[in-house]
Design an enzyme around this catalytic site. Structure first.
Site, short mmCIF file in Angstrom:
data_model
loop_
_atom_site.label_atom_id
_atom_site.label_comp_id
_atom_site.label_asym_id
_atom_site.label_seq_id
_atom_site.Cartn_x
_atom_site.Cartn_y
_atom_site.Cartn_z
N GLU A 1 -14.70 -3.51 -5.95
CA GLU A 1 -14.47 -4.65 -5.07
C GLU A 1 -14.89 -4.29 -3.65
OE1 GLU A 1 -10.20 -5.42 -4.12
OE2 GLU A 1 -9.83 -3.97 -5.72
N CYS B 1 -8.85 -5.19 -8.45
CA CYS B 1 -8.60 -3.88 -9.08
C CYS B 1 -8.74 -3.91 -10.60
CB CYS B 1 -7.22 -3.37 -8.68
SG CYS B 1 -7.02 -3.20 -6.91
N HIS C 1 -1.28 0.40 -12.95
CA HIS C 1 -2.10 0.28 -11.73
C HIS C 1 -1.21 0.67 -10.55
CE1 HIS C 1 -4.58 -1.10 -8.55
NE2 HIS C 1 -3.84 -2.16 -8.26
N1 COA Z 1 13.09 5.47 4.20
C1 COA Z 1 12.84 5.29 2.90
N2 COA Z 1 12.35 4.12 2.38
C2 COA Z 1 12.06 3.15 3.24
C3 COA Z 1 12.26 3.27 4.62
C4 COA Z 1 12.80 4.51 5.11
N3 COA Z 1 13.01 4.71 6.39
N4 COA Z 1 11.87 2.13 5.22
C5 COA Z 1 11.44 1.31 4.24
N5 COA Z 1 11.55 1.92 3.05
C6 COA Z 1 11.19 1.41 1.73
C7 COA Z 1 11.57 -0.03 1.54
O1 COA Z 1 12.92 -0.16 1.13
C8 COA Z 1 10.59 -0.46 0.47
O2 COA Z 1 11.01 -0.01 -0.79
P1 COA Z 1 11.36 -1.08 -1.95
O3 COA Z 1 10.12 -1.92 -2.10
O4 COA Z 1 11.65 -0.24 -3.12
O5 COA Z 1 12.52 -1.86 -1.43
C9 COA Z 1 9.35 0.34 0.80
O6 COA Z 1 9.77 1.42 1.65
C10 COA Z 1 8.31 -0.46 1.57
O7 COA Z 1 8.97 -1.03 2.67
P2 COA Z 1 8.65 -2.50 3.13
O8 COA Z 1 9.48 -2.83 4.30
O9 COA Z 1 8.69 -3.41 1.95
O10 COA Z 1 7.13 -2.25 3.57
P3 COA Z 1 6.07 -3.18 4.23
O11 COA Z 1 6.59 -4.50 4.64
O12 COA Z 1 5.49 -2.33 5.27
O13 COA Z 1 5.00 -3.47 3.05
C11 COA Z 1 3.59 -3.26 1.16
C12 COA Z 1 4.81 -2.70 1.89
C13 COA Z 1 3.35 -2.50 -0.15
C14 COA Z 1 3.78 -4.72 0.85
C15 COA Z 1 2.33 -3.08 2.08
O14 COA Z 1 2.08 -1.71 2.21
C16 COA Z 1 1.10 -3.77 1.59
O15 COA Z 1 0.86 -4.93 1.91
N6 COA Z 1 0.25 -3.06 0.81
C17 COA Z 1 -1.00 -3.56 0.31
C18 COA Z 1 -0.84 -4.54 -0.85
C19 COA Z 1 -0.41 -3.90 -2.14
O16 COA Z 1 -0.56 -2.72 -2.34
N7 COA Z 1 0.11 -4.74 -3.07
C20 COA Z 1 0.58 -4.25 -4.34
C21 COA Z 1 0.30 -5.15 -5.49
S1 COA Z 1 -1.42 -5.26 -5.85
#
Ligand code: COA
Length: 447
Positions: free
Chosen positions: A86, A118, A243
């Protein structure tokens, strides 16, 4: 696992990663984020990224070469080359055609790319299996190659990564097999905007939380479709590969499937630790490689478990945003793949966040027409032992260097010349030559 008489199956696999990585702890410090979020919340340790000279093509060609070079005579038997990606380098010309040229695959080879976020490589594997069952004396090359780029400072930034996994697909009738597949797949498709990359930009647009829920819904639906087709008659394999856009996505997926199957809610975590987490060790150190992520986990499992995998069943879940989900199963064969992931990881260079930003920018700067004119950069790029190097764009044409110095120290030329008496001396090519000029030089040298 439901089996067929003769089928296309994985014969071997190879990997390729870019040269540089930055530690997530350093990235967290620079982004003023608690490092525990990246390390434990996302499950990431190191993020590998492309510097100048590296792109989807060089990664794909290197991974392919790493699998082809493992056995003399493989290259000549490749009749199909599919690249799942992609992050293609052109709106029209395929990455597969570049790979075909760089590796000098047979001219009778069928080459094309498959793009579906993906999911592309999984679609490629299914096509290759069908093709191989009609061409049992030939081999199909399916390469998953991608660069995951998000905006700097965005939530997606720590989930970046880059790399390629090349899977060699051959007939169960004629080859020693690493992994055979079920002839049943559970499918689910849905028209959603959870993650996408408009053609006018290099970075992805993502609705992060929504993409996670789309993934989990797609997984459950695909699993159900699979179970319906086998009329719930088989047990679900304990070993599971998901994945993994970030490693803890696999954890979420395992937990959701565990709950969906109505299993003891107290035991999902030890089951995860035992059956899922071991395959994620390389994903933690590479980052997201999009369509290759689940196959990187497969490669990592081979490297970790080796012959102990023989005759074990495994479930695979592939998800491509947009979306397409596929749940299928496989059984490990007598042959063990040796992708040498650790060796490749240890060959990378660690950089700090400032260098990561600079090198990423310089990599992207090569993506515009006229970038090839930057001659000072070329000498820097060619001063590295890599088999394929992207030198920039001239007259809208991408220029690649086949690094002859590396071929001579390795065995590329030797493999191509298995019938020759000696390996000819091929001069190190001036960086200013295009790949086509270089081909004719080489052809002259080796004929
Ligand atoms: N210590 C430990 N864990 C922590 C933390 C800390 N200080 N702060 C946050 N976390 C955890 C959260 O609880 C969460 O875990 P959970 O999902 O099990 O509850 C995780 O870290 C991520 O935190 P979150 O606030 O949800 O992160 P974010 O808003 O920054 O976004 C994604 C996370 C994955 C959505 C973001 O990285 C993203 O958009 N990624 C690209 C898209 C992707 O990969 N999608 C997946 C499907 S294809």
């Amino acid at each position: 696992m439901v089996k067929k008489e003769a089928d296309g199956a994985i014969v071997d696999l190879g990997v390729a990663f870019p040269r540089y990585f930055v530690k997530h702890d350093a990235l967290a410090a620079a982004r003023d984020v608690d490092p525990a979020k990246f390390r434990f919340g996302l499950g990431c340790e190191e993020m590998t990224f492309c510097g100048p000279g590296e792109d989807t093509v060089t990664l794909a060609a290197t991974a392919a070469w790493n699998v082809l070079r493992q056995k003399t005579g493989r290259l000549e038997r490749v009749g199909l080359c599919i690249v799942g990606t992609e992050s293609g380098v052109d709106g029209s010309k395929s990455v597969a055609s570049h790979v075909h040229g760089l590796l000098r695959l047979p001219p009778t080879c069928r080459v094309f790319d498959i793009q579906h976020a993906c999911y592309g490589a999984t679609a490629g594997i299914q096509m290759a299996r069908a093709w191989v069952s009609r061409h049992p004396s030939q081999l199909a090359l399916v390469i998953a190659s991608d660069i995951a780029r998000y905006e700097r400072y965005s939530a997606g930034e720590p989930t970046q990564g880059a790399g390629a996994v090349a899977l060699l697909i051959g007939s169960t009738e004629t080859e020693d097999i690493c992994l055979t597949f079920s002839n049943i797949s559970g499918m689910h498709a849905s028209d959603v905007y959870d993650f996408w990359r408009p053609t006018y930009q290099k970075t992805a647009v993502v609705r992060g939380k929504f993409s996670i829920s789309c993934y989990l819904e797609g997984m459950v639906a695909a699993y159900e479709h699979y179970m319906e087709q086998i009329q719930h008659e088989e047990s679900t394999p304990t070993l599971q590969l998901f994945h993994a856009p970030f490693p803890h996505m696999a954890r979420k997926a395992h937990r959701r499937l565990w709950e969906h199957r109505g299993l003891d809610p107290e035991t999902w975590e030890p089951a995860y630790t035992r059956w899922v987490a071991p395959s994620l060790w390389a994903n933690r150190r590479i980052g997201n490689i999009y369509t290759g992520s689940v196959y990187l986990s497969l490669a990592a499992l081979f490297e970790l478990e080796g012959e102990a995998l023989q005759d074990r069943d495994v479930a695979l879940f592939s998800y491509g945003s947009g979306s397409c989900s596929e749940y299928f199963t496989g059984r490990f064969g007598a042959h063990t793949a040796t992708p040498r992931i650790l060796e490749h990881l240890n060959a990378r260079e660690e950089v700090d966040v400032e260098q990561y930003e600079l090198l990423s920018e310089r990599s992207l700067a090569l993506e515009s027409n006229g970038s090839f004119a930057a001659t000072s950069l070329q000498s820097e790029l060619t001063d590295v032992e890599r088999p394929f190097i992207f030198l920039g764009i001239r007259d809208h044409e991408r220029v690649y260097l086949q690094n002859e110095a590396d071929w001579q120290s390795g065995c590329f030329v030797a493999a191509r010349l298995q019938t020759s008496e000696s390996i000819p001396t091929v001069p190190v090519v001036e960086p200013a030559l295009t790949s086509s000029v270089q081909h004719s030089q080489l052809d002259g040298a080796i004929s």
